[in-house]
Design a protein around this motif. Structure first.
Motif: not given
Length: 434
Positions: A36-38, A127-132, A210-215
């Motif tokens: 997700a981070l990538g 900050q966004s990475q923490n939320q994600l 999948k949405d969070y992972l942009s898959i």
């Protein structure tokens, strides 16, 4: 014959490959977070914003350098006198440069502000990475919970099917009433609904993940469940003072509010710079000619003009705009200071509340686990008694519903504790594994 055999084997291989379909992406919780981070779209946009902020910083540094520009013009004029017509060529060429020597520190302070903006872009990414990461953990654990619940409900469904078959035999033999048999059928229908419902919830959680992972939603993914013994590793809690100390030392939310305060101070300095004179230096080299081609060839030796100048711009009266800008900057600085204090206090309160919430979830999980084990054993005992004809159908189904309720409570408290415990690790900046 060999060609026919080769064709058949090739066709069989392609058919087998087509049946296999696209490969399934298998992910542990740590894999899912890193993926997700990538790949998350919002993360990619934040990285672009950081690159843009870095370009603004480099441009503000280049603004300290002298500029350089050139100009040229070329013309033709026709004149006529009483004797003959004349054609004249004329041209002007120049190179100009200018640099600001002093402007009340506005340029330097603007560089510092752009530096802070770039650093803040990095803080916003963190900050966004923490939320994600928290969102991924929630969806991932929701998949695991519904998958585990589905497996338990599948076992209960088999039991209900067996009970319903036995009830049909007993009803046909006149050993139980029709109402008892109908209760068994109703319980079977309810268990089927629960089983299907857990599958639907699992698929919904997968889509969210999948949405969070942009898959692509059509892509197959599989969450890898950890060994059951690993859950015990998540049970120990850090001391509250250690948790708060490590979290407050690096949490991006606090750093962002401090950066806002620093930028407000720089805005005030930039505004005050508008009250001071600005000093700049300029220079130019130019040449021009009028006449024929011989004038053009000789101008660079005989008609070169060089100039250098220093200019001072002194603000006298601008309808109070500078002073008003200074006051507005002072107000923004005061507001940023208050917001920084408010943010730190609010986050500290939130962290303590979440820590206490994890302690409560831990106790709830322990109690739910004890209740689940007790109701499961009780249900198994009642089922054996029912098969021997020692208890009524209503008694059995009551214990089965008690067991299902305890099972649902156990799984929800288990994964709720695990979720909240892992959130603490996110706040502390630790690697997330289960």
């Amino acid at each position: 014959m060999k060609r026919i055999l080769t064709t058949i084997l090739l066709f069989a291989g392609l058919t087998a490959f087509a049946q296999q379909g696209p490969p399934v992406l298998k992910l542990t919780l740590n894999d899912a977070i890193n993926y997700a981070l990538g790949n998350n779209f919002n993360q990619q946009k934040l990285i672009i914003s950081k690159n843009s902020a870095e370009e603004d910083l480099q441009q503000s540094k280049r603004d300290l350098l002298p500029n350089l520009s050139g100009s040229l013009s070329q013309g033709v004029s026709n004149g006529q006198n009483s004797q003959a017509a004349n054609t004249n060529l004329n041209g002007n060429y120049s190179i100009n440069s200018q640099a600001t020597l002093y402007n009340g520190g506005q340029s330097r302070n603007n560089i510092r502000k752009n530096q802070l903006l770039m650093e803040q872009s990095g803080s916003k990414i963190s900050q966004s990475q923490n939320q994600l990461a928290i969102s991924v953990i929630k969806s991932f654990l929701s998949v695991l919970m519904n998958e585990e619940l589905r497996k338990y409900q599948q076992e209960v469904l088999k039991i209900s099917e067996e009970q319903c078959k036995l009830g049909e035999v007993q009803f046909s033999a006149g050993k139980i009433l029709k109402s008892d048999y109908l209760l068994l059928e109703a319980q079977l229908a309810s268990d089927r609904f629960n089983y299907v419902n857990s599958e639907v919830k699992r698929e919904s959680a997968l889509l969210e993940l999948k949405d969070y992972l942009s898959i692509d939603p059509s892509k197959s993914i599989e969450v890898v469940a950890p060994d059951s013994g690993i859950y015990a590793d998540a049970l120990p809690l850090p001391e509250l003072t250690k948790f708060l100390g490590e979290t407050l030392a690096w949490l991006p939310d606090i750093e962002i509010s401090r950066q806002n305060m620093d930028m407000a101070n720089l805005d005030l300095k930039i505004a005050k710079g508008g009250l001071t004179p600005a000093i700049s230096i300029g220079g130019s080299v130019s040449s021009g000619y009028t006449g024929g081609t011989s004038s053009w060839s000789s101008q660079f030796g005989n008609n070169i003009n060089e100039q250098i100048s220093v200019s001072i711009s002194i603000p006298v009266w601008n309808r109070g705009k500078v002073k008003s800008g200074i006051k507005q900057s002072q107000y923004r600085r005061e507001q940023a200071e208050i917001e920084a204090k408010e943010t730190e206090m609010s986050i500290r309160t939130q962290l303590e509340q979440e820590y206490n919430g994890v302690v409560a979830e831990q106790n709830k999980f322990s109690a739910a686990e004890t209740g689940y084990n007790a109701y499961k054993e009780n249900f198994d005992s009642y089922r054996l008694q029912y098969n021997e004809g020692l208890i009524t159908t209503a008694d059995l189904l009551q214990q089965q519903n008690n067991y299902l309720s305890a099972l649902s409570n156990y799984l929800q408290s288990k994964y709720s504790f695990l979720l909240n415990r892992k959130v603490l690790d996110v706040y502390m900046g630790l690697e997330i594994v289960i």
